[in-house]
Design an enzyme around this catalytic site. Sequence first.
Site, mmCIF file in Angstrom:
data_model
loop_
_atom_site.group_PDB
_atom_site.id
_atom_site.type_symbol
_atom_site.label_atom_id
_atom_site.label_comp_id
_atom_site.label_asym_id
_atom_site.label_seq_id
_atom_site.Cartn_x
_atom_site.Cartn_y
_atom_site.Cartn_z
ATOM 1 N N SER A 1 -9.540 -0.170 7.507
ATOM 2 C CA SER A 1 -9.007 -0.023 6.160
ATOM 3 C C SER A 1 -8.361 -1.271 5.563
ATOM 4 O O SER A 1 -8.062 -1.289 4.373
ATOM 5 C CB SER A 1 -7.987 1.124 6.117
ATOM 6 O OG SER A 1 -8.668 2.349 6.091
ATOM 7 N N LYS B 1 0.846 -1.206 0.000
ATOM 8 C CA LYS B 1 0.000 0.000 0.000
ATOM 9 C C LYS B 1 0.874 1.246 0.000
ATOM 10 O O LYS B 1 1.895 1.291 0.713
ATOM 11 C CB LYS B 1 -0.890 -0.016 1.248
ATOM 12 C CG LYS B 1 -1.911 1.118 1.299
ATOM 13 C CD LYS B 1 -2.696 1.089 2.610
ATOM 14 C CE LYS B 1 -3.813 2.121 2.625
ATOM 15 N NZ LYS B 1 -4.550 2.111 3.911
ATOM 16 N N SER C 1 -9.487 2.109 3.290
ATOM 17 C CA SER C 1 -8.646 2.829 2.339
ATOM 18 C C SER C 1 -7.673 1.928 1.570
ATOM 19 O O SER C 1 -7.121 2.365 0.568
ATOM 20 C CB SER C 1 -7.863 3.904 3.074
ATOM 21 O OG SER C 1 -6.985 3.303 4.008
#
Lengths: 492, 490
Positions: free
Chosen positions: A184, A85, A160
């Site tokens: 997330s 990420k 996210s």
Amino acid sequence: MTALTDLTVHQALEALAQGQVSSLDLTRACLAQIERLEPVLHAFITLTPERALAQAEAADARRAAARHHPDEPLPPLLGLPIAVKDILALEGVRCTCGSRILETFVPPYTATAVQRLLDAGVVVVGKTNTDEFAMGSSTENSAYGPTRNPWDTERVPGGSSGGSAAAVAARMVPAALGTDTGGSVRQPASFCGVSGIKPTYGRVSRYGLVAYGSSLDTAGAFARNVADVALLFHLMAGHDPLDSTTLDVPVPPIELPAEPDLRGLRVGVPREYFIGGLQPEVEQAVRQAIAVLEALGASVHEVSLPHTEYALPVYYLIAPAEASANLARYDGVRYGLRVESDALWEMFRRTRGQGFGAEVKRRIMLGTYALSAGYYEAYYGQAQKVRTLIKRDFEVAFEQVDVIAAPVAPTTAFRLGEHTEDPLAMYLEDVFTLPTNLAGVPGLAFPVGLDGRGLPIGMQLMGPHFREEVLFRVAHAYQQVTDWHLRKPPLL
Amino acid sequence: MEYEPVIGLEVHAELQTRSKMFCACPVVDATQAEPNTAVCPVCAGMPGVLPVINQRAVEYALRVALALECEIATHSLFARKNYFYPDLPKGYQISQYEYPLAQHGRLPIFTSAGERAVRIRRVHLEEDTGKLTHVTTPEGETYSLVDLNRAGVPLLEIVSEPDLFSVEEVRAYAMALRTLLRYLGVNSGDMEKGVIRFEANVSVRPKGSSELGTRVEIKNLNSFRALERAVAYEIERQSRLLSQGQPIEQETLGWDEANARTYSQRSKEEAHDYRYFPEPDLPPLVVETAWIDEIRAGLPELPHARRQRFIQTYGLSPTDASLLVGERAVAEYYETAVKAAPHLPPRMIANWVLGELFAWMNESGESIEQLKAGPEALVELLEYLQSGEINQTTAKAVLLEMLQSGGRAAAIINSRGLRQVSDAEALRALVAQVLAENPAEVQSYLRGKETLAHWFFGQVMRAVGGKANPQVLRAELERQLAELKARQTS
């Protein structure tokens, strides 16, 4: 033979160990899958193919050299391609955090969680898309455009860490790293039909994880089954001298029994998580999954987490308060975007005005307000007190049960744009995931069904601090007797 | 009406540890090092990095807190102090706020009025900011340069109660604190390098009143001179305003050194809201009682205790004792000298250290450790003086040469033949000879011009190159002149 991109982490490592495939083969297969699907999904912000191929080649060379020294153990993940990420720093690769303000920022350091996997031999193919600074539940808040859900490209992958979840679901990589501040990792895992862990706070180092809500942020991992997630988690976890909030507690190897047997296990079902607004198919799938656990020998008990309803307001005071300080460093002085002006304060204003998106600005303002003189006690101070009560809820519940099972999100994946005009509706996506972050306890999400539209439904198991291995054992038993984790998005 | 000032000081002292407060960067001399050479992702405030507490900085802070007789908090907390400025890389300073490391201490000060303890409110740890240099080009363009070498250097904030009532007391307190920091080995005391900075809270009130007046805060006072002048200026300004019936504004002031006046930086309404909250990246700072005890046991003798001991043991005046203990190395030099020569009067040694050695150090810029004449060498010289083998003048000349060349007293005295003539026999002949060679002066003397005795004394001294023991010479001269007088009358 299965396609290389269909291999799970364990299968890929076995094939590498047997010499059936090379890391270069695997990495090329991942890059090809990315090339094919990235135009549709947009799971990545930055791809690092040259670097990945070089790492893969080095991994193959090392494995070849080791054939002459069979006694020397090889790094456990040698040659395994993964994605990271774009909130976790990787030295030499830009780290945008989904924001314009860091579009050009190249960190001279690597996040500890990433470094430990690099040390274990992984190959990083790229940095995945994220809501700006991890603030969001749909990956629509990325300055680089939204990621789409492989199960339905008109829908969001969750957020996210939507880029990582989508990449794993779409077989672009067998595993990926994410971060979880309020859900997330778990919510996108749920929306994309993959497995993902949010570790205990203090279990995995936050060094190099670009801070959003420092007392809530955790680094986690995605894969297509929980055994794979457990392997990555185990290698990432442990005390880090660079993060004073990591605890120096041992990280026991995670033993996943060959036979699914949950006798003696007490599963709690929190009544506050089965409420109005919960999509009926989600409730049904989760209750069925709990029945499976019961069939494997577990006893099921209703428990209460009475302060659950306060988790949302508490989270939206504490996380933005911390964010308002964490994001103050993006001022245009030392790195990242600078919008020039003759006057210092005007430079600050323009840089931050143009560099941050609307949601980030909203949370900075919310947090600044909550910390202001005269409001601190009523907002931030009060939120901290209620946070203690939420933590206490879990402590009391874990005196009665070993794990708590609940839905990850009230609904399955929603449409792009469905909540973008209504921040509050978006915030409600996280009602079931926020309490674990506030309490610091671990949560593991994995697929337990599909709704009428064929969209994945996720369940989460929550456990006491530092007891991730129990969550993995229970979920692994479930995956041994079910096949939801083997379903593929129709896109493939 | 007469007014009385009430002053409290906030002292910021850098802790001279090897590495910074929250990262491994070295602490460098900010006035010497190339800008931005002691900087890493942590102290540059890059994304995702985290602070780690420097244990040595905590130890140094505890040394100071214990020396100030503070109560130590076994659990203290770091907080974030939020504000934007280019020298503050994270946009917040990590500092201690609600729960400081230490509170409720005291520091004895010495003024013309005697000894008094100033109460210490709190002692806490924080990190320093970077340094800005404002540049104006010849074309009139202005910009600022940021140097982050100092960013993250451990800083100790020591806050006094409003316990100081004159400029003299402010000075005594600031000096005593600087001396203490140097004794504890935590700070060099080099004011010109900015390692100690002051902020003064000043108010005035009618003399005899027990209420506090409206206070102002004067920031960024970086020398004793600036501190004293700014405080004196404010006392004067506020007293004048009050006597004219005008109110004092509560505000933050700067000090304009060039024009010798304070100026307003921020009014009460413009005061920053720092939005303090507990630093989530750091767990509570826990100091074990055993560690506190260990640090307490390792403290050196502190300046005020040493001063008392010097007065009592060596019979020194309070002023001399203060001067000697002002620097740990000087005190140690002195005491080594005293112990090396138990038969020399300690006050005599003090006089030489405070007189000749201080004068030499002032002139040469050498520190006491750099002197070519150590304490043993000094007392060797003083023993010649004490025994009468050389006189005061010779001793000073010999000491000067010792300080210049590093030679020892014995060698210099012997090689120059400086040994004093104390032998009464030898001097008897010399006196007789001078009197015999100057009959006219002898006659004048006998007729009543007694001041000629000094002239005879000088003549004998000149004859021996100044090396005559003056007491012995004077006695012999007086004896022979008395004899002549007696002969004349008979």
